[in-house]
Design a protein around this motif. Structure first.
Motif, PDB file in Angstrom:
ATOM      1  N   VAL A   5       0.827  -1.205   0.000  1.00 41.49           N
ATOM      2  CA  VAL A   5       0.000   0.000   0.000  1.00 41.49           C
ATOM      3  C   VAL A   5       0.865   1.259   0.000  1.00 41.49           C
ATOM      4  O   VAL A   5       0.581   2.220  -0.722  1.00 41.49           O
ATOM      5  CB  VAL A   5      -1.036   0.014   1.158  1.00 41.49           C
TER       6      VAL A   5
ATOM      7  N   ALA B 274      -3.612  -5.208  -5.165  1.00 40.62           N
ATOM      8  CA  ALA B 274      -5.013  -5.331  -4.730  1.00 40.62           C
ATOM      9  C   ALA B 274      -5.241  -6.599  -3.925  1.00 40.62           C
ATOM     10  O   ALA B 274      -6.173  -6.668  -3.123  1.00 40.62           O
ATOM     11  CB  ALA B 274      -5.946  -5.301  -5.945  1.00 40.62           C
TER      12      ALA B 274
ATOM     13  N   ALA C 163      -5.569  -5.815  -0.275  1.00 39.68           N
ATOM     14  CA  ALA C 163      -6.554  -4.812   0.147  1.00 39.68           C
ATOM     15  C   ALA C 163      -7.450  -5.277   1.293  1.00 39.68           C
ATOM     16  O   ALA C 163      -7.755  -4.497   2.196  1.00 39.68           O
ATOM     17  CB  ALA C 163      -7.405  -4.359  -1.039  1.00 39.68           C
TER      18      ALA C 163
ATOM     19  N   ILE D 293     -11.125   2.114   0.740  1.00 41.41           N
ATOM     20  CA  ILE D 293     -11.814   0.900   0.282  1.00 41.41           C
ATOM     21  C   ILE D 293     -13.322   1.137   0.222  1.00 41.41           C
ATOM     22  O   ILE D 293     -13.981   0.784  -0.765  1.00 41.41           O
ATOM     23  CB  ILE D 293     -11.456  -0.304   1.183  1.00 41.41           C
TER      24      ILE D 293
ATOM     25  N   CYS E 238      -7.069   3.897   4.944  1.00 43.23           N
ATOM     26  CA  CYS E 238      -7.210   2.769   4.007  1.00 43.23           C
ATOM     27  C   CYS E 238      -8.630   2.221   4.006  1.00 43.23           C
ATOM     28  O   CYS E 238      -9.176   1.919   2.941  1.00 43.23           O
ATOM     29  CB  CYS E 238      -6.200   1.681   4.337  1.00 43.23           C
TER      30      CYS E 238
ATOM     31  N   TYR F  31      -3.116   1.503  -6.455  1.00 43.95           N
ATOM     32  CA  TYR F  31      -3.070   0.376  -5.512  1.00 43.95           C
ATOM     33  C   TYR F  31      -4.145  -0.654  -5.844  1.00 43.95           C
ATOM     34  O   TYR F  31      -3.883  -1.851  -5.874  1.00 43.95           O
ATOM     35  CB  TYR F  31      -3.236   0.911  -4.088  1.00 43.95           C
ATOM     36  N   PHE F  32      -5.348  -0.181  -6.127  1.00 45.26           N
ATOM     37  CA  PHE F  32      -6.445  -1.100  -6.434  1.00 45.26           C
ATOM     38  C   PHE F  32      -6.336  -1.700  -7.834  1.00 45.26           C
ATOM     39  O   PHE F  32      -6.840  -2.788  -8.089  1.00 45.26           O
ATOM     40  CB  PHE F  32      -7.792  -0.399  -6.283  1.00 45.26           C
TER      41      PHE F  32
END
Length: 149
Positions: A39, A57, A60, A83, A79, A51-52
């Motif tokens: 991350v 990912a 996550a 999300i 975070c 990041y996603f």
């Protein structure tokens, strides 16, 4: 060598090797390290959107817990909000589905995530200090950490 340099070396070692489907095979301390490293690397390089979108990912679903584990509750909260913002119906179950949704983020959603990127960049918790202390407390997983200069 600084603590950050020590962590960079650790991130490139076999003790923390991370790639597609390797995350699931890691021990809990390794997952904590890998999640936080992923991350921080991705958000600093291209924000939560990146990041996603990338293989990161895969971490996550665990990253907020990992941050809580090392004592970074403010960063964990950022975070969690990222999300929730990106996936209001819940985080998809696979990294591929997360990335697929991320590829379709609207400009409006990207702007909202950008505001969370800015919060992340403020480093409400010192991730280098906390992560170094965490890996140092797990020599059985990471080996003895060198003392920083």
């Amino acid at each position: 060598m600084t603590k950050n340099e020590i962590l960079i070396n650790l991130s490139e070692s076999e003790r923390t090797k991370f790639g597609k489907e390797e995350f699931a095979l890691q021990t809990l301390p390794q997952k904590v390290f890998s999640s936080i490293w992923a991350v921080e690397s991705e958000v600093n390089n291209g924000g939560f959107s990146q990041y996603f979108l990338n293989s990161s990912a895969e971490t996550a679903a665990f990253v907020a817990d990992a941050l809580e584990t090392i004592g970074a509750p403010s960063t964990a909260a950022i975070c969690r909000r990222a999300i929730e913002c990106a996936f209001p119906d819940g985080l998809p179950p696979t990294p591929e589905e997360i990335s697929s949704v991320a590829a379709e983020f609207s400009e409006e959603l990207s702007a909202k995530l950008g505001a969370l990127d800015t919060e992340f960049f403020a480093y409400p918790n010192d991730l280098t200090e906390l992560l170094y202390a965490y890996v140092s407390s797990h020599p059985e997983e990471f080996g003895a950490m060198p003392q920083p200069i």
